[in-house]
Design an enzyme around this catalytic site. Structure first.
Site, PDB file in Angstrom:
ATOM      1  N   CYS A 171       0.831  -1.214   0.000  1.00 38.70           N
ATOM      2  CA  CYS A 171       0.000   0.000   0.000  1.00 38.70           C
ATOM      3  C   CYS A 171       0.862   1.259   0.000  1.00 38.70           C
ATOM      4  O   CYS A 171       0.481   2.284  -0.569  1.00 38.70           O
ATOM      5  CB  CYS A 171      -0.957  -0.007   1.180  1.00 38.70           C
ATOM      6  SG  CYS A 171      -0.165  -0.292   2.776  1.00 38.70           S
ATOM      7  N   HIS A 200      -1.461   0.787   7.639  1.00 39.11           N
ATOM      8  CA  HIS A 200      -1.945   0.908   6.262  1.00 39.11           C
ATOM      9  C   HIS A 200      -1.712   2.328   5.778  1.00 39.11           C
ATOM     10  O   HIS A 200      -1.910   3.303   6.517  1.00 39.11           O
ATOM     11  CB  HIS A 200      -3.434   0.562   6.208  1.00 39.11           C
ATOM     12  CG  HIS A 200      -3.998   0.592   4.824  1.00 39.11           C
ATOM     13  ND1 HIS A 200      -3.513  -0.206   3.800  1.00 39.11           N
ATOM     14  CD2 HIS A 200      -4.989   1.333   4.272  1.00 39.11           C
ATOM     15  CE1 HIS A 200      -4.188   0.039   2.694  1.00 39.11           C
ATOM     16  NE2 HIS A 200      -5.098   0.964   2.957  1.00 39.11           N
TER      17      HIS A 200
END
Length: 951
Positions: free
Chosen positions: A98, A353
């Site tokens: 990510c 994340h």
């Protein structure tokens, strides 16, 4: 039962009534599931792995979604994966990538960078002919620039909602399962990109990284004594700002540029004064780039735990940033507007994340990029939203400050990107025509091929229509646009006969011969698997195995009853007892073997003991039941079974050799049996004679001792302790099973020059376990019973009743000083090379040793190779020695001073053995006072942390 297992069971149901010899082409096609109904799009939601006629859910929806719904009635949710109008394209998260996706989206929306990359020459032109028609091969990027160029073209022109960046990630060599430091990745990639583009001839391409991201600042040092100013100019691509203790971005920038005093031990050497002087040092901003990257240092080192931690400090920042007050020259325009905010969601500095909020430079609208999902913000406003609710749930959570119009605050933002406000907003980045054709052409080709594939399925493969099988994995890769497909490889699906394995049908798909011709013409590969590739031999063998499995339990009961019947006369056959007891399990294991092993394992019964599935496990002639293909003389390991029982067993082991009851035993076994009886008697006689002659040596009684020399003799003989132990085993335990000891090998006690390797002193201490002392009378017996290679004896030369310590001794042969010294050196080296040894650590307080109850007992290795093997640890597991020392004594690694026997252990590169740390050693630990200055703390850390980790 799972649908796949149901399909497999149904495909072989005919074997319940059809014997192997009656298998027809119809049965073969049923086994390969040729007649299964094809699945319809819109009805079947995912691919049926057990149905070769199901072409739904293999990736086709991405492309068929572009077809008009009216022309394709069974479309499966055509809007689910289609890119919406004026929407951006997402990027697939490959596991832990990510952080890469956020930077790619941010760089993609830098129009100047994108346009420069499009101008970069590529090998795309090699894939088209002079007429502009594509060759029969797909474009594959070769360099990092081409990968980024191709990825940008897909983000700009793809019809899919998201694309796969695996080609780009693979080219960088990134581990998709491990999350890297995002800020470090940004620095390294920009450096790589700048170095790659520096070789381009076009200056707009060659200098794009410097123009967009590179600024200059100077380290300025001023001498307090003479006023001399020293300036060191340096380039930067981002400003790293400390956020600890600050609330506003401008405060962080101010601290970055603040003046530092150089005093005391940190004084500056002035070239003019030619001596160390007090001075001041600060950073001056000389020039700023078009794109200003501001790294907020949220991840810092925690000296209490010895690990990184994340700072959840709220930092306020405005959408407009005036950098003029911070510049050395005030005559420029330095108004910047916010263009991107990179967010880290999560508590730990080692996981979490990453998402990105990026402004579209053409429309001014804000978008949130979260891997495959892209969300447009309402009202052209930046909305950090829920990202701020995912911070660390600590007891001391601070309330979010109020933000005025045009300002924002975040405790998860780790990078802010500002763009110079005066830049042109009308810039458009056009994809080169050749690259555009490569991106869009595949969709058109797939349209025609896929429609033909589904038309072929829709008529249910009418009789006589030629077909072929292709790997499902290859079809899925062909439909994936992230990387060009490789040649078709069907070798993994072949059976031992070179045809399509029936068990592999679940990973194959049936397509028309027309489509197969297109695939092989364009991509190559093979072998091609058409109707002739259906293997009758495998189907017949599987039919036999399935039928035997069904009747195995019934046959087991039958054989068990037949074994109760006594066989009379010479009727019946010999079978091994142990294998007969487990014949059902052996048969079942054999039936469950893979078809590619069937030819080698089928029928292993009598006489083949090394192969799995063999009915007999005995191998040796003395214990077993066969010898060189004949029966051994011993009947203890075999028994006779009736003809009826043997017939049943032969069904499961058809290639097993037969041994009728009337079969003669092996003639060699008879000879060996007689020889064995003779050798056994001879060994018993030898053992008895030796035991009687050397009774005291056998019982280990009345043994001479060098420490207290016996008065009755002036000489003793020496043999190796190994000889004594082996001889005792022979005479006491197994004279019939062990080979007799026939010689005394004393050469192991001598050096290559024939000299003795042990001193009199060592033979009374550490070397006493290697030798055995022999009385002269025993030595005479040994010379008669054994072959002696070397005579070794110790002679008492002079005795003193008043002082036994002054007794002198001599030896034959003499001691070899050089070899003795070499032996001692080798022993020392061996002592310093070890693995999994125990080392003790004592903490010293006020020059006294203190051992806490929780003090560590370290399992360590002295070799570098061992350290390398233990360097990779499971996720979440920390270095045991590092944590044990730190937590047991509450001393961080950079405060630890280690020593052994007065020697400081400060060599980071040395092994434990080289430092003199041997098993059971005691290392002394003395702790430094805590260091308040963070810069000094970093220096100490760099100097001492490695040694602790090595421990």
């Amino acid at each position: 039962m799972a649908p796949r297992l149901q399909l497999e069971k149904a495909a072989w149901r005919w074997t319940e009534t059809v014997p192997p010899e009656e298998v027809t082409q119809e049965h073969i096609e049923a086994a390969y599931r040729i007649g299964l109904e094809p699945c319809q799009r819109g009805v079947c939601r995912r691919n049926c792995r057990g149905n070769p006629n199901c072409l739904v859910g293999i990736g086709e929806h991405v492309w068929l979604g572009e077809i008009d719904e009216n022309s394709f009635h069974n479309i499966d949710d055509p809007n689910s994966e289609r890119r919406k109008k004026n929407a951006f394209v997402g990027l697939t998260n490959l596991g832990a990538t990510c952080y890469v996706n956020t930077f790619l989206q941010m760089w993609f929306l830098n129009l100047e960078l994108r346009q420069a990359l499009y101008l970069c020459p590529s090998t795309c032109g090699e894939y088209v002919t002079g007429e502009g028609i594509s060759k029969d091969r797909d474009y594959e990027p070769q360099t990092i620039c081409e990968h980024l160029q191709y990825l940008f073209a897909l983000l700009q022109n793809s019809n899919r909602r998201y694309i796969d960046p695996s080609g780009f990630v693979k080219a960088l060599g990134l581990d998709t399962g491990q999350q890297q430091d995002a800020q470090e990745f940004s620095k390294l990639f920009m450096s790589l990109l700048e170095d790659t583009l520096s070789k381009q001839k076009n200056p707009d391409v060659r200098n794009i990284v410097q123009k967009q991201f590179c600024g200059e600042y100077a380290y300025v040092t001023v001498c307090n004594q003479c006023g001399r100013e020293s300036k060191l100019v340096s380039k930067f691509y981002e400003l790293e700002l400390n956020i600890q203790g600050h609330k506003q971005l401008t405060d962080c920038i101010t601290e970055f540029l603040k003046e530092e005093k150089l005093e005391g031990d940190n004084r500056y050497f002035c070239e003019t004064c030619q001596s160390k002087q007090n001075a001041t040092r600060k950073i001056r901003l000389l020039s700023l780039p078009c794109t200003l990257n501001l790294q907020l240092m949220r991840f810092v080192f925690d000296r209490q735990t010895g690990h990184k931690k994340k700072l959840n400090t709220y930092i306020g920042f405005s959408e407009l940033l005036d950098m003029e007050p911070f510049m050395e020259q005030k005559d420029g325009v330095y108004i910047y507007e916010l263009s991107a905010v990179l967010i880290h969601r999560g508590v730990s500095a080692y996981s979490g994340h990453y998402i990105a909020h990026v402004k579209d430079p053409q429309t001014g609208e804000w978008y949130k990029f979260n891997d495959e999902d892209i969300e447009k913000m309402e009202g052209k406003k930046l909305q950090l939203g829920i990202e701020e609710d995912l911070a660390e749930p600590s007891k001391s959570q601070t309330r979010k400050p109020k933000c005025g119009k045009g300002t924002h605050c975040s405790r998860n933002a780790y990078m802010l990107v500002y763009r110079l406000q005066t830049r042109e907003k009308s810039l458009t980045a056009e994809v080169p025509i050749l690259l555009y054709s490569r991106v869009t052409l595949k969709c058109h080709l797939l349209y025609h091929v896929l429609v033909e594939m589904y038309m072929f399925v829709s008529v249910h493969f009418f009789p006589g229509c030629p077909y072929e099988f292709v790997s499902l994995e290859w079809l899925q890769k062909w439909l994936d646009e992230s990387a060009p497909p490789k040649p078709i490889d069907n070798t993994a699906c072949l059976c031992s006969h070179g045809k399509l394995h029936p068990d592999k049908i679940s990973i194959m798909k049936r397509i028309s011969e027309y489509v197969a011709d297109y695939f092989y013409r364009r991509y190559g590969g093979g072998p091609r698997l058409n109707v002739k590739a259906l293997c009758k031999d495998c189907v017949v063998e599987r039919c036999r195995i399935l039928r035997l499995k069904n009747q195995l339990n019934e046959d087991y009961k039958t054989v068990t009853n037949l074994l109760k019947i006594t066989v009379k006369g010479n009727d019946g056959f010999w079978v091994g007892k142990s294998s007969l007891r487990s014949w059902r399990q052996l048969a079942l294991e054999q039936l469950n073997e893979q078809d590619d092993d069937a030819d080698q394992s089928n029928g292993k019964m009598n006489g083949d003991a090394q192969n799995k599935g063999s009915l007999y496990a005995e191998q040796k002639c003395s214990l077993g039941f066969l010898h060189a293909g004949d029966l051994c003389i011993s009947e203890n390991e075999r028994r006779v079974v009736s003809k009826e029982a043997w017939k049943k067993l032969k069904q499961y082991f058809p290639k097993a050799p037969e041994f009728p009851n009337s079969r003669e035993c092996c003639s060699q076994c008879k000879i060996l049996e007689r020889e064995g009886e003779e050798n056994e008697a001879l060994h018993k006689m030898m053992a008895c004679e030796q035991k009687t002659a050397l009774q005291n040596l056998f019982q280990d009684k009345c043994r001479p001792c060098l420490g207290s020399w016996p008065q009755e003799t002036d000489e003793l003989y020496i043999v190796s302790q190994f000889f004594v132990e082996e001889w005792r085993k022979f005479v006491s335990r197994r004279p019939t099973r062990c080979s007799p000891v026939s010689s005394v090998g004393n050469s192991a006690l001598l050096c290559p020059h024939g000299g003795l390797m042990f001193t009199f002193a060592s033979m009374t201490k550490e070397d006493s376990k290697l030798i055995a002392l022999i009385w002269p009378s025993e030595w005479e017996a040994i010379q008669k019973l054994f072959v002696v290679d070397h005579v070794i004896k110790i002679i008492r030369m002079q005795t003193s009743e008043t002082s036994p310590e002054s007794t002198l001794f001599d030896s034959e042969p003499k001691l070899c000083p050089e070899c003795r010294e070499g032996l001692l050196c080798q022993q020392q080296r061996d002592l310093r090379e070890y693995t999994q040894a125990t080392i003790y650590v004592h903490k010293v307080v006020d020059n006294k040793k203190v051992m806490k109850e929780a003090a560590p007992e370290l399992n360590v290795s002295s070799s570098e190779a061992e350290e390398e093997r233990e360097e990779v640890k499971p996720e979440g597991e920390q270095d045991p020695d590092f944590n044990q020392i730190m937590h047991a004594f509450s001393v961080a690694p950079f405060d630890q001073n280690l020593s052994i026997d007065g020697k400081i252990l400060n060599d980071d590169t040395a092994t434990l053995g080289a430092l003199g740390v041997i098993p059971e050693s005691v290392i002394l630990l003395k702790a430094d006072e805590p260091i308040a200055d963070y810069a000094a703390m970093d220096d100490v850390m760099q100097g001492k942390e490695d040694l602790i980790i090595t421990l």
